[in-house]
Design an enzyme around this catalytic site. Structure first.
Site, PDB file in Angstrom:
ATOM      1  N   LEU A 124       0.841  -1.200   0.000  1.00 14.91           N
ATOM      2  CA  LEU A 124       0.000   0.000   0.000  1.00 14.91           C
ATOM      3  C   LEU A 124       0.882   1.258   0.000  1.00 14.91           C
ATOM      4  CD1 LEU A 124      -2.811   1.381   0.387  1.00 14.91           C
ATOM      5  CD2 LEU A 124      -2.554   1.013   2.846  1.00 14.91           C
ATOM      6  N   SER A 131       0.695   7.868   5.639  1.00 16.28           N
ATOM      7  CA  SER A 131      -0.526   7.919   6.446  1.00 16.28           C
ATOM      8  C   SER A 131      -1.759   8.233   5.592  1.00 16.28           C
ATOM      9  CB  SER A 131      -0.385   8.989   7.529  1.00 16.28           C
ATOM     10  OG  SER A 131       0.701   8.673   8.371  1.00 16.28           O
ATOM     11  N   ILE A 156       7.985  -2.419   2.045  1.00 17.39           N
ATOM     12  CA  ILE A 156       7.078  -3.567   1.977  1.00 17.39           C
ATOM     13  C   ILE A 156       7.713  -4.771   2.690  1.00 17.39           C
ATOM     14  CG2 ILE A 156       5.754  -5.069   0.426  1.00 17.39           C
ATOM     15  CD1 ILE A 156       4.987  -1.963   0.557  1.00 17.39           C
ATOM     16  N   ARG A 267      19.548  -9.165  41.029  1.00 13.84           N
ATOM     17  CA  ARG A 267      20.484  -8.033  41.110  1.00 13.84           C
ATOM     18  C   ARG A 267      20.359  -7.354  42.480  1.00 13.84           C
ATOM     19  NH1 ARG A 267      25.111  -5.641  39.398  1.00 13.84           N
ATOM     20  NH2 ARG A 267      24.990  -3.376  39.584  1.00 13.84           N
ATOM     21  N   GLN A 349      15.364   0.826  32.289  1.00 17.41           N
ATOM     22  CA  GLN A 349      15.627   1.489  33.569  1.00 17.41           C
ATOM     23  C   GLN A 349      15.882   0.463  34.680  1.00 17.41           C
ATOM     24  OE1 GLN A 349      15.915   4.570  33.111  1.00 17.41           O
ATOM     25  NE2 GLN A 349      16.391   5.219  35.183  1.00 17.41           N
ATOM     26  N   GLY A 353      22.512  -0.057  33.789  1.00 19.16           N
ATOM     27  CA  GLY A 353      23.522  -0.075  32.722  1.00 19.16           C
ATOM     28  C   GLY A 353      23.370  -1.295  31.831  1.00 19.16           C
ATOM     29  N   GLU A 376       1.288  -0.135  10.043  1.00 15.53           N
ATOM     30  CA  GLU A 376      -0.168  -0.407  10.046  1.00 15.53           C
ATOM     31  C   GLU A 376      -0.933   0.782  10.637  1.00 15.53           C
ATOM     32  OE1 GLU A 376      -1.624  -4.302  10.562  1.00 15.53           O
ATOM     33  OE2 GLU A 376       0.227  -5.222   9.841  1.00 15.53           O
TER      34      GLU A 376
HETATM   35  C1  LIG Z   1       9.531  -1.663   9.069  1.00 16.21           C
HETATM   36  C2  LIG Z   1       8.322  -1.211   8.319  1.00 16.21           C
HETATM   37  C3  LIG Z   1       7.499  -2.155   7.728  1.00 16.21           C
HETATM   38  C4  LIG Z   1       6.407  -1.737   6.951  1.00 16.21           C
HETATM   39  N1  LIG Z   1       5.657  -2.680   6.281  1.00 16.21           N
HETATM   40  C5  LIG Z   1       4.714  -2.240   5.374  1.00 16.21           C
HETATM   41  C6  LIG Z   1       4.058  -3.184   4.509  1.00 16.21           C
HETATM   42  O1  LIG Z   1       4.300  -4.401   4.569  1.00 16.21           O
HETATM   43  N2  LIG Z   1       3.177  -2.700   3.601  1.00 16.21           N
HETATM   44  C7  LIG Z   1       2.891  -1.356   3.487  1.00 16.21           C
HETATM   45  O2  LIG Z   1       2.086  -1.002   2.628  1.00 16.21           O
HETATM   46  N3  LIG Z   1       3.495  -0.452   4.303  1.00 16.21           N
HETATM   47  C8  LIG Z   1       4.402  -0.858   5.230  1.00 16.21           C
HETATM   48  N4  LIG Z   1       5.047   0.057   6.029  1.00 16.21           N
HETATM   49  C9  LIG Z   1       4.701   1.475   5.906  1.00 16.21           C
HETATM   50  C10 LIG Z   1       4.020   2.028   7.155  1.00 16.21           C
HETATM   51  O3  LIG Z   1       2.715   1.560   7.246  1.00 16.21           O
HETATM   52  C11 LIG Z   1       4.115   3.574   7.084  1.00 16.21           C
HETATM   53  O4  LIG Z   1       5.487   3.894   7.305  1.00 16.21           O
HETATM   54  C12 LIG Z   1       3.226   4.258   8.092  1.00 16.21           C
HETATM   55  O5  LIG Z   1       1.873   4.075   7.769  1.00 16.21           O
HETATM   56  C13 LIG Z   1       3.506   5.762   8.184  1.00 16.21           C
HETATM   57  O6  LIG Z   1       3.623   6.358   6.924  1.00 16.21           O
HETATM   58  P1  LIG Z   1       4.902   7.279   6.610  1.00 16.21           P
HETATM   59  O7  LIG Z   1       6.111   6.497   6.992  1.00 16.21           O
HETATM   60  O8  LIG Z   1       4.815   7.742   5.200  1.00 16.21           O
HETATM   61  O9  LIG Z   1       4.792   8.488   7.579  1.00 16.21           O
HETATM   62  P2  LIG Z   1       3.995   9.866   7.312  1.00 16.21           P
HETATM   63  O10 LIG Z   1       2.624   9.583   6.838  1.00 16.21           O
HETATM   64  O11 LIG Z   1       4.862  10.740   6.481  1.00 16.21           O
HETATM   65  O12 LIG Z   1       3.910  10.454   8.784  1.00 16.21           O
HETATM   66  C14 LIG Z   1       4.963  11.208   9.403  1.00 16.21           C
HETATM   67  C15 LIG Z   1       4.420  11.729  10.732  1.00 16.21           C
HETATM   68  O13 LIG Z   1       3.294  12.576  10.484  1.00 16.21           O
HETATM   69  C16 LIG Z   1       2.184  12.143  11.247  1.00 16.21           C
HETATM   70  N5  LIG Z   1       0.937  12.432  10.526  1.00 16.21           N
HETATM   71  C17 LIG Z   1       0.629  12.155   9.232  1.00 16.21           C
HETATM   72  N6  LIG Z   1      -0.618  12.555   8.951  1.00 16.21           N
HETATM   73  C18 LIG Z   1      -1.130  13.100  10.086  1.00 16.21           C
HETATM   74  C19 LIG Z   1      -2.375  13.660  10.449  1.00 16.21           C
HETATM   75  N7  LIG Z   1      -3.390  13.743   9.578  1.00 16.21           N
HETATM   76  N8  LIG Z   1      -2.528  14.123  11.714  1.00 16.21           N
HETATM   77  C20 LIG Z   1      -1.520  14.031  12.612  1.00 16.21           C
HETATM   78  N9  LIG Z   1      -0.327  13.491  12.339  1.00 16.21           N
HETATM   79  C21 LIG Z   1      -0.129  13.026  11.089  1.00 16.21           C
HETATM   80  C22 LIG Z   1       2.409  10.643  11.427  1.00 16.21           C
HETATM   81  O14 LIG Z   1       1.672  10.131  12.545  1.00 16.21           O
HETATM   82  C23 LIG Z   1       3.906  10.616  11.669  1.00 16.21           C
HETATM   83  O15 LIG Z   1       4.165  10.952  13.003  1.00 16.21           O
HETATM   84  C24 LIG Z   1       6.112  -0.347   6.834  1.00 16.21           C
HETATM   85  C25 LIG Z   1       6.929   0.596   7.476  1.00 16.21           C
HETATM   86  C26 LIG Z   1       8.035   0.187   8.200  1.00 16.21           C
HETATM   87  C27 LIG Z   1       8.908   1.240   8.838  1.00 16.21           C
END
Ligand SMILES: Cc1cc2nc3c(=O)[nH]c(=O)nc-3n(C[C@H](O)[C@H](O)[C@H](O)COP(=O)(O)OP(=O)(O)OC[C@H]3O[C@@H](n4cnc5c(N)ncnc54)[C@H](O)[C@@H]3O)c2cc1C
Length: 395
Positions: A124, A131, A156, A267, A349, A353, A376
């Site tokens: 996705l 987001s 992904i 400990r 905590q 250490g 997610e």
């Molecule tokens: C290890 C890992 C595995 C993953 N696996 C998958 C997968 O298998 N398939 C897949 O499709 N995706 C996957 N993802 C993607 C993951 O779902 C997204 O990284 C996540 O949804 C956040 O999107 P972003 O990283 O673009 O952050 P952004 O959307 O850029 O967000 C950045 C910050 O802005 C905040 N923010 C954004 N919009 C708003 C709002 N409207 N109001 C308030 N705050 C907001 C967010 O909460 C966050 O703090 C994975 C990510 C990682 C790191």
């Protein structure tokens, strides 16, 4: 259909032993190699872990959501990368197919997914689409009896091993979720390529990478559901996935709490075990209370989801009554992922250490659990979902 209670108890017992005897001794090795050994993956297949959520008709164990959450809690008691090895087959990678697949699509793929013969991933997220997941830019344009797929998916999970992707792509001219459709895209179609695995903060052994679609011709019969239903399917998949992740968070918290109790009991400082100091006891009590609360929220929501799914099965694809557990699943994911962050912080905590030193494993789990607040749907997105659903329901 739930398993017979004795069978389910036997499964839980087997998973618990598998985690403590086979997986926990390998945690440092998985961290160093950034990979789960193939021999362990084979053992997971033999235990049926790849098919936990897939019905018996297609060769899986057909667990209910509540049962799946109990297994996920057991798996949480070791490094989360082990669960990720089969997690996409159980959850986000397979559930679009389970929810919206035709009988032919299910028969073609689900038995192999359930046996772990193939790995499946959920695609996705994109470089510019996180987001705000309804704004996907990857395009799938109809071209005779196929769709021409163009775009890049980012982060992904299991992309480097997957043979099948559930891909959300824009088919129509409509903006937002209504222009998005879902597709089953086999890895071996010409034009599909995978980027280098990313270097991550934690959860080493669970790899993520870009998936690039360069003019891939996807047969129209690989579309899941109708055109324009893809975003709705993806959100249903995440409703389940979030509960599963919340259950894993509870498992990791319980593991950390057990490690803290053991360490604090042996400990000694100021002439007695640190567990006898009330300020340490307060941290233990806070962690246990929050973990028990998260466990109750997860299991109650899972039971409500099972009841709703049974009603939905009787009423066809979408519940006419509009009921859902979207709010509760978002609340469970929000609370449990934040909770395990606090529990991991207290664990560092309590270990002092030693909590900061790699040999003890606490700093590794501290890094591992940070992801639960991000993928997610971030905690902020869960808050938005909870509030939206509250306002929709009128309180
Ligand atoms: C290890 C890992 C595995 C993953 N696996 C998958 C997968 O298998 N398939 C897949 O499709 N995706 C996957 N993802 C993607 C993951 O779902 C997204 O990284 C996540 O949804 C956040 O999107 P972003 O990283 O673009 O952050 P952004 O959307 O850029 O967000 C950045 C910050 O802005 C905040 N923010 C954004 N919009 C708003 C709002 N409207 N109001 C308030 N705050 C907001 C967010 O909460 C966050 O703090 C994975 C990510 C990682 C790191």
């Amino acid at each position: 259909m739930a398993l017979e209670p004795e069978l389910f108890d036997a499964l839980l017992h087997t998973v618990r032993r598998f985690v403590s005897e086979r997986l926990r001794p390998l945690e440092a090795e998985v961290e160093a190699a950034d990979a789960v050994p193939e021999s362990i993956v084979e053992e997971m297949k033999a235990l049926g872990l790849f098919g936990l959520s897939i019905s018996e008709e297609y060769g899986g164990l057909g667990l209910t959501m509540a049962e799946e959450c109990r297994v996920a809690m057991e798996m949480g008691r070791t490094t989360p990368a082990f669960r990720s090895a089969f997690g996409t087959n159980v959850g986000i990678g397979s559930q679009g197919l389970v929810i919206a697949g035709t009988p032919e699509q299910k028969a073609a793929w689900l038995p192999r997914i359930a046996r772990g013969e193939i790995i499946t991933s959920f695609a996705l997220t994109e470089p510019d689409v996180g987001s705000d997941s309804a704004s996907v830019k990857t395009r799938a344009d109809r071209n005779g009896d196929a769709y021409r797929l163009r775009g890049t998916k980012r982060y992904i999970t299991n992309a480097d091993k997957a043979q099948l992707f559930t891909v959300m792509a824009r088919t129509g001219s409509e903006a937002g979720g209504r222009g998005v459709s879902a597709f089953l895209v086999p890895r071996d179609l010409p034009g599909v390529s995978i980027g280098e695995p990313e270097k991550k903060m934690g959860q080493k052994g669970a790899r993520v990478a870009d998936v690039i679609f360069d003019d891939v011709l996807v047969p129209a019969e690989n579309r899941l559901g109708a055109e324009g239903e893809g975003f709705h399917i993806a959100m249903q998949v995440l409703d389940r996935g979030r509960l599963h992740i919340a259950a894993v968070c509870v498992g990791v918290a319980e593991r950390l709490i057990a490690d803290c109790v053991a360490y604090a009991s042996q400990r000694r400082q100021f002439g007695k075990a640190i567990a006898e100091h009330q300020l340490i006891q307060a941290m233990l009590a806070d962690s246990k209370t929050e973990s028990l609360a998260a466990r109750a929220l997860v299991l109650e929501t899972a039971a409500a989801k099972d009841a709703l799914d049974q009603r939905t099965a009787r009423e066809a694809y979408r519940p006419a009554h509009g009921a859902s557990t979207t709010m509760e699943a978002a609340a469970a994911k929000y609370f449990a992922s934040e909770m395990v962050g606090r529990v991991a912080d207290r664990a560092v905590q309590i270990f002092g250490g030693a909590g900061y030193i790699a040999d003890y494993g606490i700093e590794r789990l501290y890094r591992d659990v940070r992801l639960f607040r991000i993928y997610e749907g971030t905690s902020q997105i869960q808050q938005l979902i909870i509030a939206r659903e509250m306002l929709k329901r009128g309180g």
